[in-house]
Each structure stands twice: as C-alpha cells, then as structure tokens.
Design an enzyme around this catalytic site. Structure first.
Site, PDB file in Angstrom:
ATOM      1  N   ARG A   1       0.766  -1.059  -0.179  1.00  0.00           N
ATOM      2  CA  ARG A   1      -0.024   0.029   0.045  1.00  0.00           C
ATOM      3  C   ARG A   1       0.882   1.206  -0.114  1.00  0.00           C
ATOM      4  O   ARG A   1       1.134   1.967   1.011  1.00  0.00           O
ATOM      5  CB  ARG A   1      -0.844  -0.084   1.122  1.00  0.00           C
TER       6      ARG A   1
ATOM      7  N   GLN B   1      -1.117   2.142  -5.953  1.00  0.00           N
ATOM      8  CA  GLN B   1      -2.478   2.372  -5.419  1.00  0.00           C
ATOM      9  C   GLN B   1      -3.470   1.904  -6.748  1.00  0.00           C
ATOM     10  O   GLN B   1      -4.496   1.397  -6.707  1.00  0.00           O
ATOM     11  CB  GLN B   1      -3.051   3.946  -5.359  1.00  0.00           C
TER      12      GLN B   1
END
Length: 386
Positions: A127, A132
């Site tokens: 993450r 993303q």
C-alpha cells in the site's frame, strides 16, 4: 506475450480478471489474448464482447493453459474439477497474476515453485502511492463495504433513514462499523447516504479525521499506543487492550440496530471484536454483517456464507461479497491487473525487476524459489512435520 484468461472454478466466484476493455488495451500493446469460453458470463460479459475487442475464445482450455506465457486470474491456482490442478496445466516459466492466498494454498505454491512459475500474488501488493492503481484489495474492499451496508439494510427490521410520516416520526437506524479501512469507510459512506446514524471503531487514531469527514462519529478507545501497522493496516493488539475495547464497543452495540465488521490484520486471524455476550446485549431484530469471516471473523458467532440467528440477532457471514456485484467488481479488478501487468512488462516481453518496490514484495514465487518469507517458512514447517 500470449495471455490466457480462464474461467474461474472457485465456488461462487463470479468475477473475471480481464474485461473486454482491458483486453483491447492488451491487444493494442501487441499481446495475444485468449479467453476461455464463458469466462466473463457470470459478470455478464459475453464471448462476443471479448472477440469484438480483439480476444480469441478458447474452446479447448487445456491447450490454452499450456500455450500461455501469462495467466490472469481472480483466484489462485487450484484443483480444476475436470482438468486437474491448474498449476500443472501451466507451462514452465510462465507468469501468473492472481489472488494466491499462499497461507491457505501451500500445495499450489509448492507446485508453482517446482514448475518455475513466476507468481505475482495480488494480495501482497504494497500500500504505497505508486501501487494504488494496482491495489485489488482496496478496489474489491470498496465494493464489499458498499454492498455490506445494503445487506444490513435489507435484513434489518426497520428503516435506515429518519422518516417523518402521518403516523409519526421513525428514528434513523444506528449502525456501528468495526474497522475504518477501505471497506469500513465505504460502508460508513453508504449507510450515511441511506440515512443511518453511524459510529466507527478503529485502533488507528489517525483515521478519525476520515471517519468524521464522511459524517461518522469516531468511537474513542483507551489507546496507550497506536494500532497502526505496516502499509496502513492495523496491527495485532494485546488481549488487555482488546478486553477494554470490547467493553466500550459492547455499550455502543447495545444501542445499535446493525454492526458491519471489516477489521483485518494481514497474514493473521481476524481479531474477535464482538463476542457472544456482546451479541446478547444487542436488541432482538438487529443485524451483524461480518466481512472478516473468511479470516476467522470479527464476530465470535459468525459462520462463513451462513446466516446465524443468536439471541434474536441475525449474523451474516458473506465470504466473497464483492463477487455478488461481479460487473463493477470485475471492471475494477481487471484495471488493477492491467496496470500491474504493464508495470512488469517492457514492450512485448516480461521484464521483472526483482528490486522494484512493487515487484519485490508481490512476487510470491520466481525461478524455482519461494520469495515470500512467511510462505517459505510455512512450507519449511510443513516439510519438517511430514
């Protein structure tokens, strides 16, 4: 590269890892895409739509598996009811992009290792900002969180919104969301749009601002340390903290009409946040939707893909809620997969940069080696126990 998109054989899986939209882009990049007949049918994507966007439809899946340089799947390799284990169908040295669930599918990992398959486990994508657009966990969690609020509203014995009627005023439903990750925040936003009053519990203090920006009330917990873990996830907390957390949440649940559970810890069993006594404290007719059930569940009484009635409370444990909205879930999943595939290819060829900040943590198996340390340790432990 020759890319193959098989039909998912995982029970209840309706999503597909490539759509006509992403197929067209892959073909435009010079790749040859073969799609198994019916692969997109459960997401209402026809063979004709794939053909229109440049794909070839495979009537002989076994041959297509063996010819492909790369396989795009939603779920990892498993025993096919007709063809045998899917890992044995792939040609040696081929590439797999899928949710591999390595902690549960050690046999598949072993088979991929032995056939020198390179597997990018989509659940291991870090993450970070750069990744993303590849993060399938986040995109699918947003679908699940949205649907969870609808499921709770459907099963509840009262309206979600405040209603002013000739028969008097109906008070809005009170919803408690456990966990303010992507799924929890989407559940919050959806429940608010439906008119409910929403409170949110999370062990990461920094999410309070996000909760309040969506109209929710953050439940303050007795935090002596932050519960934030790596990659924005929550970390595992001690039993003393969990006991105090349950006491606070129990009081909130006793006034709630619905609870939506979304709290997960990567690589570990989901924390038990609602025990049997807390369920008993809820009013008869209330509802719990446990999205963490596949990892053990946040509610002690939830059962995967079952409806449990306890103390008048309906407890739902959908293990794959994103697949119940297969069209949009597939569109998002396929775009994530396309972005990752483009990241690991250079023009028309595979170009895995092993030190890349996205590739390194995501590459589960490569060149006959299990690169993901927890999975490697689990295989070693299994071998030692045999």
């Amino acid at each position: 590269m020759h890319i193959y998109v098989p039909k998912e054989c995982f029970p209840g899986e309706a999503r597909v890892a490539a759509t006509p939209e992403t197929t067209e882009k892959l073909v435009a990049h010079g790749h040859r895409v073969t799609v198994e007949s019916g692969a997109g049918a459960r997401a209402h994507l026809t063979d004709g739509a794939y053909e229109k966007h440049g794909a070839t439809i495979a009537d002989d899946p076994k041959t297509a598996w063996g010819e492909a340089d790369a396989v795009l799947k939603v779920r990892g390799l498993r025993e096919h009811p007709e063809l045998g284990h899917e890992a044995d169908l792939m040609k040696e040295g081929a590439l797999l992009l899928a949710l591999c669930a390595p902690h549960r599918e050690l046999d598949a990992v072993r088979r991929m290792r032995d056939r020198s398959i390179s597997a990018l486990a989509l659940e291991l994508i870090p993450r970070i900002t750069r990744a993303q657009s590849m993060d399938v966990l986040s995109s699918q969690a947003s679908v699940a969180g949205y649907k969870a609020a609808l499921v709770a509203a459907f099963h509840l014995d009262k309206h979600f919104p405040l209603m002013m009627t000739a028969a008097g005023t109906i008070q809005p439903a009170r919803v408690v969301v456990m966990g303010a990750g992507v799924a929890g925040l989407q559940a919050l936003a959806t429940a608010k749009r439906l008119g409910a009053t929403v409170e949110v519990s999370d062990i990461r203090p920094e999410v309070e601002e996000q909760v309040e920006s969506l109209g929710g009330k953050f439940i303050d917990l007795p935090m002596e340390e932050s519960g934030s873990g790596e990659g924005g996830y929550a970390k595992e907390m001690g039993e003393d903290f969990l006991t105090r957390q349950r006491a606070i949440v129990k009081e909130r649940l006793s006034h709630a009409d619905a609870a939506i559970c979304t709290a997960l810890i990567p690589g570990r069993k989901a924390p038990t946040l609602i025990d049997a006594s807390m369920v008993e404290a809820m009013r008869p007719g209330s509802v719990i939707v446990d999205l963490a059930v596949e990892s053990g569940g946040n509610c002690e009484l939830s059962e995967a893909d079952s409806t449990v009635e306890a103390h008048g409370v309906t407890i739902l444990g959908p293990s794959n809620l994103a697949a119940t909205m297969p069209l949009d879930a597939s569109l998002m999943f396929a775009r994530n997969v396309l972005t990752l595939f483009e990241h690991v290819t250079d023009g028309e060829a595979l170009a895995l940069e092993l030190e890349d900040e996205v590739v390194d943590p995501t590459l589960l198996v490569h060149d006959g080696e299990v690169r993901h340390e927890p999975t490697r340790e689990a295989l070693d432990e299994e071998g030692a126990a045999a």
